[in-house]
Write an enzyme that holds these catalytic residues in place. Structure first.
Site, PDB file in Angstrom:
ATOM      1  N   CYS A 172       0.843  -1.456  -0.043  1.00  0.00           N
ATOM      2  CA  CYS A 172       0.135  -0.299   0.132  1.00  0.00           C
ATOM      3  C   CYS A 172       0.790   1.324   0.187  1.00  0.00           C
ATOM      4  CB  CYS A 172      -0.955   0.201   0.952  1.00  0.00           C
ATOM      5  SG  CYS A 172      -2.551   1.211   0.828  1.00  0.00           S
ATOM      6  N   ARG A 211     -13.038   6.430  -0.897  1.00  0.00           N
ATOM      7  CA  ARG A 211     -11.798   5.781  -0.672  1.00  0.00           C
ATOM      8  C   ARG A 211     -11.864   3.855  -1.173  1.00  0.00           C
ATOM      9  NH1 ARG A 211      -7.376   7.120   2.436  1.00  0.00           N
ATOM     10  NH2 ARG A 211      -6.796   5.308   2.751  1.00  0.00           N
ATOM     11  N   HIS A 267      -3.415  -5.431   2.727  1.00  0.00           N
ATOM     12  CA  HIS A 267      -3.464  -5.509   3.694  1.00  0.00           C
ATOM     13  C   HIS A 267      -3.739  -7.126   4.151  1.00  0.00           C
ATOM     14  CE1 HIS A 267      -2.109  -1.502   4.448  1.00  0.00           C
ATOM     15  NE2 HIS A 267      -3.423  -1.265   3.589  1.00  0.00           N
TER      16      HIS A 267
HETATM   17  N1  GLN Z   1      -1.521   7.065   2.283  1.00  0.00           N
HETATM   18  C1  GLN Z   1      -1.967   5.961   1.024  1.00  0.00           C
HETATM   19  C2  GLN Z   1      -3.756   6.331   0.613  1.00  0.00           C
HETATM   20  O1  GLN Z   1      -4.087   7.467   1.187  1.00  0.00           O
HETATM   21  C3  GLN Z   1      -1.456   5.091   1.953  1.00  0.00           C
HETATM   22  C4  GLN Z   1      -3.057   4.495   2.664  1.00  0.00           C
HETATM   23  C5  GLN Z   1      -2.041   2.252   2.963  1.00  0.00           C
HETATM   24  O2  GLN Z   1      -1.241   1.804   3.242  1.00  0.00           O
HETATM   25  N2  GLN Z   1      -3.082   2.074   3.256  1.00  0.00           N
HETATM   26  O3  GLN Z   1      -4.065   5.468   0.004  1.00  0.00           O
END
Ligand code: GLN
Length: 248
Positions: free
Chosen positions: A93, A130, A192
């Site tokens: 990520c 998101r 994840h």
């Molecule tokens: N900050 C990055 C985003 O929002 C990665 C998030 C994460 O590592 N889960 O895309």
């Protein structure tokens, strides 16, 4: 044999259980009688990628990415050269995003990456949804399941190989069905979960690549009893399928 793993910024880049990837690698090595050593690499620490067999970096919120980016940028040339030489990497990520060329974050700031992957990530802004939920990806290592939570959308340049193809979930950007990226033995992914405990074939691939880097192609991995891993994999798959059935 021993596997020596560098864990980049473990105190900063660690979201949604990414530390579990280290635990999974350790368990799968030690259950086979293979030694396991973790080298934590923090801001400013000396680190030579040629002294390790595998590199891990986890995810992070935008502010953590901004915090590590200058230090990681200084390590970029050595990491790019090591990846070209076959260094195995798992970048998850936020770590994956910083292994691309750049990440334009939620307020439009440009966070430089190290260009291991020919990819760029852009956050569509603070009001955009998101990419959150369970994911199923078809990969050369079989079906891989996990959980995603990212605002950034990653776009691969022409010719940049993805890690896999999304069967369920958003993946890199929710548009082109790509998930992650791969350059030789470096893998970037949004998954994840953590991803390795419930995807033993992927975990073993990284272990074998790491052992081959040190001991050559003669390195081999014996089978392990994988009831718990298969059960965790099946549970994540069911969660992704249930999500896909829910009206959006
Ligand atoms: N900050 C990055 C985003 O929002 C990665 C998030 C994460 O590592 N889960 O895309």
């Amino acid at each position: 044999m021993e596997l020596r793993v560098a864990h980049l910024y473990p105190d900063v880049m660690n979201l949604y259980g990414d530390r579990g990837n280290v635990a999974a690698l350790r368990a799968r090595c030690e259950r086979r009688g293979i030694g396991f050593q973790v080298v934590a690499v923090g801001l400013g620490d000396r680190f030579d990628p040629d002294t390790v067999d595998l590199v891990l970096i986890g995810g992070g919120q935008d502010r953590e990415q901004r915090r590590v980016a200058p230090d990681l940028a200084a390590r970029g040339p050595a990491l790019r050269e090591a990846v070209e030489g076959g260094l195995p990497v798992l970048a998850v990520c936020g770590g994956f995003q910083l292994f691309g060329h750049r990440y334009v974050d939620h307020d439009g700031s440009v966070i430089p990456g190290i260009g291991v992957f020919d990819a760029e990530t852009r956050h569509p802004g603070p009001v955009a949804d998101r990419c959150i939920g369970d994911v199923v990806v078809e990969t050369p290592f079989g079906e891989v399941v996990g959980f995603e939570n990212h605002g950034g959308r990653t776009y691969l340049a022409t010719g940049q190989e993805p890690f896999g193809t999304v069967r369920l979930g958003f993946g890199n950007n929710g548009e082109d069905r790509t998930e992650g990226a791969r350059r030789k033995r470096a893998i970037g992914t949004y998954l994840h979960g953590s991803v390795l405990p419930k995807n033993p074939a992927l975990a073993d691939t990284l272990i074998l690549w790491g052992l081959q880097r040190r001991y050559g192609d003669a390195a081999r991995l014996g089978p392990l009893e994988e009831g718990a891993e298969r059960s965790a994999h099946a549970a994540a798959l069911r969660a992704a399928q249930a999500r896909a059935r829910r009206p959006s």
